[in-house]
Design an enzyme around this catalytic site. Structure first.
Site, short mmCIF file in Angstrom:
data_model
loop_
_atom_site.label_atom_id
_atom_site.label_comp_id
_atom_site.label_asym_id
_atom_site.label_seq_id
_atom_site.Cartn_x
_atom_site.Cartn_y
_atom_site.Cartn_z
N ASN A 1 -14.61 22.01 -34.87
CA ASN A 1 -14.57 22.93 -33.73
C ASN A 1 -14.96 22.16 -32.47
OD1 ASN A 1 -13.92 25.18 -35.26
ND2 ASN A 1 -16.02 25.90 -35.42
N ARG B 1 -11.28 25.85 -40.35
CA ARG B 1 -11.65 24.52 -40.86
C ARG B 1 -11.64 24.47 -42.38
NH1 ARG B 1 -17.16 23.39 -38.60
NH2 ARG B 1 -17.31 25.62 -38.86
#
Length: 89
Positions: A38, A20
Protein backbone atom coordinates in the site's frame (compact mmCIF):
# COMPACT_ATOMS: atom_id res chain seq x y z
CA UNK A 1 9.47 -17.92 -22.95
CA UNK A 2 11.54 -15.48 -20.96
CA UNK A 3 10.43 -13.92 -17.70
CA UNK A 4 9.59 -10.24 -17.53
CA UNK A 5 9.14 -7.92 -14.54
CA UNK A 6 6.59 -5.13 -14.27
CA UNK A 7 5.96 -2.39 -11.76
CA UNK A 8 2.26 -1.60 -11.70
CA UNK A 9 0.56 1.14 -9.69
CA UNK A 10 -3.16 0.49 -9.19
CA UNK A 11 -5.63 3.35 -8.75
CA UNK A 12 -9.20 2.97 -7.52
CA UNK A 13 -10.71 1.12 -4.56
CA UNK A 14 -7.59 -0.93 -3.87
CA UNK A 15 -6.84 -0.40 -0.17
CA UNK A 16 -8.82 -1.99 2.66
CA UNK A 17 -10.40 -4.56 0.32
CA UNK A 18 -7.95 -7.46 0.50
CA UNK A 19 -6.04 -6.42 -2.61
CA UNK A 20 -2.55 -7.31 -1.34
CA UNK A 21 -3.52 -10.73 -0.04
CA UNK A 22 -5.50 -11.53 -3.18
CA UNK A 23 -2.45 -10.54 -5.23
CA UNK A 24 -0.22 -12.73 -3.04
CA UNK A 25 -2.54 -15.73 -3.36
CA UNK A 26 -2.83 -15.36 -7.15
CA UNK A 27 0.90 -14.78 -7.61
CA UNK A 28 1.83 -17.84 -5.57
CA UNK A 29 -0.74 -20.02 -7.32
CA UNK A 30 0.68 -18.96 -10.71
CA UNK A 31 4.33 -19.33 -9.68
CA UNK A 32 5.06 -15.60 -9.98
CA UNK A 33 7.50 -13.68 -7.79
CA UNK A 34 7.67 -10.10 -6.53
CA UNK A 35 5.96 -7.97 -3.92
CA UNK A 36 2.95 -5.72 -3.25
CA UNK A 37 2.47 -2.75 -0.89
CA UNK A 38 0.00 0.00 0.00
CA UNK A 39 1.13 3.55 -0.70
CA UNK A 40 0.38 6.68 1.34
CA UNK A 41 -1.72 8.20 -1.49
CA UNK A 42 -4.27 5.35 -1.61
CA UNK A 43 -2.71 3.44 -4.49
CA UNK A 44 -1.13 -0.02 -4.40
CA UNK A 45 2.23 -0.80 -6.01
CA UNK A 46 2.90 -4.29 -7.35
CA UNK A 47 6.18 -5.61 -8.74
CA UNK A 48 5.50 -8.90 -10.47
CA UNK A 49 7.86 -11.22 -12.31
CA UNK A 50 7.26 -14.25 -14.49
CA UNK A 51 5.89 -15.13 -17.90
CA UNK A 52 3.73 -12.38 -19.38
CA UNK A 53 0.78 -14.73 -19.92
CA UNK A 54 0.75 -15.60 -16.21
CA UNK A 55 1.05 -11.94 -15.19
CA UNK A 56 -2.00 -11.23 -17.36
CA UNK A 57 -3.89 -14.03 -15.57
CA UNK A 58 -3.04 -12.43 -12.22
CA UNK A 59 -4.33 -9.05 -13.45
CA UNK A 60 -7.55 -10.65 -14.70
CA UNK A 61 -8.04 -12.31 -11.32
CA UNK A 62 -7.57 -9.03 -9.47
CA UNK A 63 -10.08 -7.37 -11.79
CA UNK A 64 -12.76 -10.00 -11.06
CA UNK A 65 -12.75 -9.57 -7.27
CA UNK A 66 -16.09 -8.21 -6.04
CA UNK A 67 -14.50 -5.80 -3.53
CA UNK A 68 -11.62 -4.45 -5.63
CA UNK A 69 -12.31 -1.70 -8.16
CA UNK A 70 -9.36 -0.88 -10.42
CA UNK A 71 -9.94 2.45 -12.17
CA UNK A 72 -6.60 2.45 -13.98
CA UNK A 73 -3.07 1.09 -13.84
CA UNK A 74 0.28 2.74 -14.53
CA UNK A 75 2.55 -0.01 -15.87
CA UNK A 76 6.29 0.01 -16.49
CA UNK A 77 8.50 -2.87 -17.55
CA UNK A 78 11.62 -3.05 -15.37
CA UNK A 79 14.71 -5.31 -15.23
CA UNK A 80 14.24 -8.90 -14.05
CA UNK A 81 15.58 -9.65 -10.54
CA UNK A 82 16.76 -12.84 -8.89
CA UNK A 83 14.10 -13.87 -6.37
CA UNK A 84 12.06 -16.93 -5.59
CA UNK A 85 9.03 -15.76 -3.60
CA UNK A 86 6.21 -13.24 -3.40
CA UNK A 87 5.64 -11.11 -0.33
CA UNK A 88 3.41 -8.39 1.06
CA UNK A 89 5.27 -5.29 2.24
Amino acid sequence: MADIRKRIVFHGRVQGVGFRYTAKYLAQSLGLTGWVRNEWNGTVTLEIQGREMLINKLLAGLNHNQFITIDWMDTKEIPVEQENSFWVK
